[in-house]
Design a protein around this motif. Structure first.
Motif, PDB file in Angstrom:
ATOM      1  N   GLY A  57      67.621 -53.145  74.850  1.00 30.53           N
ATOM      2  CA  GLY A  57      67.106 -52.547  76.075  1.00 30.53           C
ATOM      3  C   GLY A  57      67.477 -51.085  76.125  1.00 30.53           C
ATOM      4  N   ALA A  58      67.089 -50.436  77.191  1.00 34.30           N
ATOM      5  CA  ALA A  58      67.498 -49.055  77.379  1.00 34.30           C
ATOM      6  C   ALA A  58      69.013 -49.033  77.534  1.00 34.30           C
ATOM      7  CB  ALA A  58      66.830 -48.476  78.614  1.00 34.30           C
ATOM      8  N   ARG A  59      69.635 -47.871  77.243  1.00 33.92           N
ATOM      9  CA  ARG A  59      71.103 -47.864  77.240  1.00 33.92           C
ATOM     10  C   ARG A  59      71.655 -48.149  78.644  1.00 33.92           C
ATOM     11  NH1 ARG A  59      73.588 -43.714  73.416  1.00 33.92           N
ATOM     12  NH2 ARG A  59      72.595 -45.198  72.011  1.00 33.92           N
ATOM     13  N   THR A  60      72.487 -49.149  78.713  1.00 39.39           N
ATOM     14  CA  THR A  60      73.088 -49.586  79.981  1.00 39.39           C
ATOM     15  C   THR A  60      74.312 -50.409  79.614  1.00 39.39           C
ATOM     16  OG1 THR A  60      72.731 -50.973  81.905  1.00 39.39           O
ATOM     17  CG2 THR A  60      71.460 -51.540  79.995  1.00 39.39           C
ATOM     18  N   ILE A  73      68.256 -61.581  86.567  1.00 37.86           N
ATOM     19  CA  ILE A  73      69.042 -61.147  87.721  1.00 37.86           C
ATOM     20  C   ILE A  73      69.152 -59.632  87.656  1.00 37.86           C
ATOM     21  CG2 ILE A  73      71.343 -61.194  88.784  1.00 37.86           C
ATOM     22  CD1 ILE A  73      71.678 -63.993  87.605  1.00 37.86           C
ATOM     23  N   GLY A  74      69.008 -58.965  88.788  1.00 40.59           N
ATOM     24  CA  GLY A  74      69.101 -57.509  88.816  1.00 40.59           C
ATOM     25  C   GLY A  74      67.859 -56.888  88.196  1.00 40.59           C
ATOM     26  N   SER A  75      67.882 -55.580  88.052  1.00 45.67           N
ATOM     27  CA  SER A  75      66.691 -54.943  87.503  1.00 45.67           C
ATOM     28  C   SER A  75      67.074 -54.042  86.344  1.00 45.67           C
ATOM     29  CB  SER A  75      65.982 -54.099  88.562  1.00 45.67           C
ATOM     30  OG  SER A  75      66.584 -54.294  89.803  1.00 45.67           O
ATOM     31  N   PRO A  76      66.102 -53.838  85.474  1.00 46.44           N
ATOM     32  CA  PRO A  76      66.316 -52.921  84.356  1.00 46.44           C
ATOM     33  C   PRO A  76      66.562 -51.510  84.876  1.00 46.44           C
ATOM     34  CG  PRO A  76      64.164 -54.002  84.212  1.00 46.44           C
ATOM     35  CD  PRO A  76      64.753 -54.402  85.497  1.00 46.44           C
ATOM     36  N   THR A  77      67.453 -50.785  84.215  1.00 48.89           N
ATOM     37  CA  THR A  77      67.739 -49.428  84.680  1.00 48.89           C
ATOM     38  C   THR A  77      66.721 -48.441  84.154  1.00 48.89           C
ATOM     39  OG1 THR A  77      69.250 -49.404  82.837  1.00 48.89           O
ATOM     40  CG2 THR A  77      70.211 -49.623  85.025  1.00 48.89           C
ATOM     41  N   ASN A  78      66.170 -48.756  83.000  1.00 49.46           N
ATOM     42  CA  ASN A  78      65.269 -47.785  82.393  1.00 49.46           C
ATOM     43  C   ASN A  78      64.305 -48.507  81.476  1.00 49.46           C
ATOM     44  OD1 ASN A  78      64.290 -45.254  81.977  1.00 49.46           O
ATOM     45  ND2 ASN A  78      66.328 -44.371  81.601  1.00 49.46           N
ATOM     46  N   ASN A  79      63.312 -47.807  81.035  1.00 49.71           N
ATOM     47  CA  ASN A  79      62.317 -48.425  80.162  1.00 49.71           C
ATOM     48  C   ASN A  79      62.478 -47.957  78.720  1.00 49.71           C
ATOM     49  OD1 ASN A  79      61.377 -49.590  82.419  1.00 49.71           O
ATOM     50  ND2 ASN A  79      59.472 -48.414  82.556  1.00 49.71           N
ATOM     51  N   ILE A  80      61.833 -48.705  77.858  1.00 44.91           N
ATOM     52  CA  ILE A  80      61.792 -48.313  76.447  1.00 44.91           C
ATOM     53  C   ILE A  80      60.346 -47.946  76.135  1.00 44.91           C
ATOM     54  CG2 ILE A  80      62.269 -49.033  74.098  1.00 44.91           C
ATOM     55  CD1 ILE A  80      63.769 -51.417  75.257  1.00 44.91           C
ATOM     56  N   ARG A  81      60.192 -46.901  75.376  1.00 55.93           N
ATOM     57  CA  ARG A  81      58.822 -46.521  75.022  1.00 55.93           C
ATOM     58  C   ARG A  81      58.229 -47.535  74.053  1.00 55.93           C
ATOM     59  NH1 ARG A  81      60.727 -41.174  74.502  1.00 55.93           N
ATOM     60  NH2 ARG A  81      60.621 -41.334  72.235  1.00 55.93           N
ATOM     61  N   SER A 101      58.622 -57.452  79.721  1.00 52.36           N
ATOM     62  CA  SER A 101      58.350 -56.486  80.770  1.00 52.36           C
ATOM     63  C   SER A 101      58.552 -57.189  82.100  1.00 52.36           C
ATOM     64  CB  SER A 101      56.909 -55.979  80.626  1.00 52.36           C
ATOM     65  OG  SER A 101      56.663 -55.032  81.624  1.00 52.36           O
ATOM     66  N   LEU A 102      59.489 -56.690  82.886  1.00 46.78           N
ATOM     67  CA  LEU A 102      59.838 -57.357  84.142  1.00 46.78           C
ATOM     68  C   LEU A 102      59.516 -56.444  85.311  1.00 46.78           C
ATOM     69  CD1 LEU A 102      63.186 -58.334  82.609  1.00 46.78           C
ATOM     70  CD2 LEU A 102      61.645 -60.073  83.521  1.00 46.78           C
ATOM     71  N   GLY A 103      59.579 -56.938  86.502  1.00 44.03           N
ATOM     72  CA  GLY A 103      59.390 -56.059  87.658  1.00 44.03           C
ATOM     73  C   GLY A 103      58.447 -56.612  88.707  1.00 44.03           C
ATOM     74  N   SER A 237      55.230 -48.774  78.134  1.00 46.64           N
ATOM     75  CA  SER A 237      56.682 -49.012  78.054  1.00 46.64           C
ATOM     76  C   SER A 237      57.007 -50.486  78.269  1.00 46.64           C
ATOM     77  CB  SER A 237      57.402 -48.155  79.099  1.00 46.64           C
ATOM     78  OG  SER A 237      56.950 -48.521  80.378  1.00 46.64           O
ATOM     79  N   LEU A 238      58.258 -50.824  77.935  1.00 48.64           N
ATOM     80  CA  LEU A 238      58.788 -52.185  78.054  1.00 48.64           C
ATOM     81  C   LEU A 238      60.137 -52.094  78.730  1.00 48.64           C
ATOM     82  CD1 LEU A 238      58.484 -53.479  74.404  1.00 48.64           C
ATOM     83  CD2 LEU A 238      57.189 -54.344  76.329  1.00 48.64           C
ATOM     84  N   ASN A 239      60.680 -53.243  79.148  1.00 51.59           N
ATOM     85  CA  ASN A 239      62.054 -53.224  79.667  1.00 51.59           C
ATOM     86  C   ASN A 239      63.069 -53.615  78.602  1.00 51.59           C
ATOM     87  OD1 ASN A 239      60.476 -54.384  82.502  1.00 51.59           O
ATOM     88  ND2 ASN A 239      61.604 -52.450  82.439  1.00 51.59           N
TER      89      ASN A 239
END
Lengths: 411, 228
Positions: A57-60, A73-81, A101-103, A237-239
């Protein structure tokens, strides 16, 4: 004979015995309940994902990535191209890749945009693949595959039309109601968050957002369904995505490669390691709960002992009588121990019955609200150990009144 | 001799200087009916506790039915008491929540007798002999009258065919009519079964039933009457 005497003597003091019995039952109920839930959560938990080598995933934080990608649970902080995904997925070391891909959501259930590979490669428990109870994987743009709980709780059948909501709140004001999805498949129950998820294609996710900007619908039905299907809907983009590698040996090497990816800051985690980290965090809470319920049990034991100790004062003539007809002092010790034991055993039985009853009625609630699959099988090895420990503890604590009775018998 | 005491002394361990009992010599012959009287607090119950082996004397020699109680272990004394000594108190002779049958049966278990049909028949015969109506046999004894309870107490005390029966004021909670009936019954049963009887009471009017009447204060040399 002694058991019968103990039983009759308890029956003779129904009032105080009943109260002690209730206190004991409640405490054993709590203890067994906590243990049962703890055990089953752990099992559910470590079974949520298997056969996936890396989650990217995106750096987190690694826990955050695990929570949103696996547990929804919770949401992705950022997306990946998308290019990054394609670049990594096409590496020759990669056997398969599942984009995520969530949201969006539907009545509180999360929607996962993914590819058909999800149904082929994702596995849970001991390498179980996802299976369909009805229908098959999505094929068309507006097809949706339901997790078993979603279908069961919302009562959807194949062919039903449903609208997705933007965002993840249970009641959303912005609905994608202009583009309904058709149910084409229902997955078999897995006991994992998959059961609470609706699965659509990445293109489907893209299609319902096509005339949206910054989370707001700009205009309705600008494009017809046919136009959409023909349009080349390629998400930008993707999560997150899951990876299966051709060789497990390359996992760490590949993880390092992703973590040092130049074009975009990424994080790759090993699901097993992240799961056990998360479990450790949760187990502190659960051990505390277990400790508290153990203390409640000790309190109940002391309550029973206090009741028995008070009864000995009332029963000094009974003790004297038993001595005169030839009962040695140890019999008086055993009699009190036996009374405590009878109370504990009866409490165990009552607590198990109560727990079984509660779980039976709460099963659906626990599944739908907490995703907890609790089995009704209460007599597991662990709970038998626990009950043995309870009985031994009660025997030890009952030594206080039993010894007092013994001393009275000696005098 | 059913009972023979020589230089018996007894004091509680906490008060070594205060003898409750000090008896140079006293005996009761086999199959005799002995009556010991004395005011309450004169040590009657303590003497019975010594004779039944519940307490050990602080000094002296104590022989009951030919056994030296002082030489026996606690376990041996418990067995001896269960098998050979019947004991009837003033009250609380029975476990109140058990029936007459169960109370009597309980006494046989501590004498290590196995349950059997013969034993049940024996219990029923005994209850019949003591005029306990059949309908009372299975009720908790607390529901019986005091007179009935004292008669069940005799059954409980006699079921193991003891050679010595001790009674500690068994009639003091009975009224005159019940008391006389109780005494008559007791005497006839004791005579029929050749049992030695030791009866203690403060009630001298009962002494006519006995052939050996003594006052505890005559045989007990302890200076001050103790509190219990």
């Amino acid at each position: 004979m002694l058991a019968k005497l103990a039983m009759q003597s308890l029956l003779d003091r129904k009032g105080s015995v009943m109260l002690s019995l209730m206190a004991m039952t409640v405490s054993i109920f709590v203890l067994l309940g906590v243990e049962q839930i703890r055990q089953q959560t752990k099992e559910n938990f470590s079974n949520t994902v298997s056969g996936v080598d890396l989650i990217v995933g995106a750096r987190t934080g690694s826990l955050n990535l695990l929570l949103y990608s696996v547990f929804r649970i919770g949401s992705p902080t950022n997306n990946i191209r998308m290019e990054t995904y394609e670049n990594i997925a096409s590496s020759e070391k990669v056997k398969w890749a599942i984009p995520m891909s969530l949201g969006d959501s539907h009545k509180g259930y999360r929607v996962l945009g993914t590819s058909k590979d999800y149904f082929r490669y994702f596995s849970y428990g001991k390498q179980h693949r996802l299976a369909f109870t009805q229908g098959q994987a999505f094929d068309q743009l507006f097809d949706v595959v339901l997790g078993s709980n979603v279908a069961q709780q919302l009562g959807y059948q194949l062919g039903d039309k449903i609208a997705l909501a933007h965002g993840i709140a249970a009641t959303s004001f912005s609905m994608h109601d202009d583009r309904p999805f058709t149910v084409v498949g229902v997955l078999a129950a897995t006991g994992t968050p998959v059961d609470q998820t609706l699965h659509v294609s990445l293109q489907g996710i893209e299609a319902i957002h096509i005339d949206w900007q910054h989370g707001v619908k700009t205009h309705n039905n600008a494009l017809t369904q046919a136009e959409l299907e023909q349009a080349n809907l390629k998400p930008k983009s993707l999560n997150a995505f899951m990876l299966g590698l051709k060789s497990k040996m390359t996992t760490f090497q590949f993880q390092r490669m992703i973590n040092q990816y130049k074009q975009e800051p990424l994080l790759a985690i090993l699901p097993g390691v992240a799961l056990s980290e998360l479990w450790q965090m949760m187990s502190v809470l659960e051990n505390t709960l277990l400790l508290v319920s153990a203390l409640v049990f000790i309190a109940a034991c002391l309550g029973v002992s206090a009741m028995l100790l008070a009864s000995i004062r009332e029963r000094s003539r009974e003790i004297q009588l038993l001595r005169v007809i030839g009962a040695p002092p140890y019999i008086l010790f055993l009699l009190i121990e036996l009374e405590a034991l009878l109370i504990t055993l009866l409490s165990c039985v009552l607590a198990i019955a109560l727990l079984a009853l509660c779980l039976f009625f709460l099963q659906d609630y626990l599944i739908s609200h907490f995703g907890l699959h609790i089995q009704l099988n209460l007599l597991t090895e662990n709970s038998l150990y626990l009950m043995t420990a309870l009985i031994i503890t009660s025997i030890f604590v009952a030594m206080i009144p039993a010894f007092s009775s013994y001393r009275k018998a000696r005098a | 001799m059913a009972i023979e005491l020589t230089n018996i002394r007894f004091h509680y361990p906490a008060q070594p200087n205060q003898n409750i009992l000090s008896i140079p010599h006293w005996s009761l012959a086999s199959e005799e009916r002995g009556f010991l009287h004395g005011p309450s607090g004169s040590g009657k119950s303590t003497l019975l506790s010594l004779l039944s082996g519940l307490l050990l004397p602080s000094g002296g020699e104590l022989q009951v039915l030919g056994q030296h109680l002082g030489n026996m272990s606690g376990r041996q004394r418990d067995c001896f008491r269960a098998a050979h000594i019947g004991y009837v108190f003033q009250q609380f002779n029975l476990i109140p929540y058990l029936s007459p049958i169960e109370n009597t049966l309980l006494a046989t278990r501590f004498a290590k007798r196995q349950p059997s049909i013969e034993l049940n028949e024996e219990i029923q015969e005994l209850l019949n002999a003591l005029h306990i109506a059949k309908k009372e046999w299975y009720r908790p004894t607390r529901e019986l009258s005091i007179g009935q309870q004292q008669r069940v107490a005799i059954a409980r005390a006699l079921i193991n065919k003891p050679r010595l029966l001790m009674a500690d004021e068994p009639t003091s909670s009975l009224d005159m009519k019940n008391r006389d009936a109780f005494m008559d019954l007791l005497m006839s049963i004791v005579a029929d079964n050749n049992i030695t009887l030791l009866f203690v009471s403060h009630d001298l009017s009962l002494s006519s039933y006995f052939n050996n009447v003594e006052s505890l204060s005559d045989i007990n040399q302890a200076e001050s009457p103790a509190s219990c």
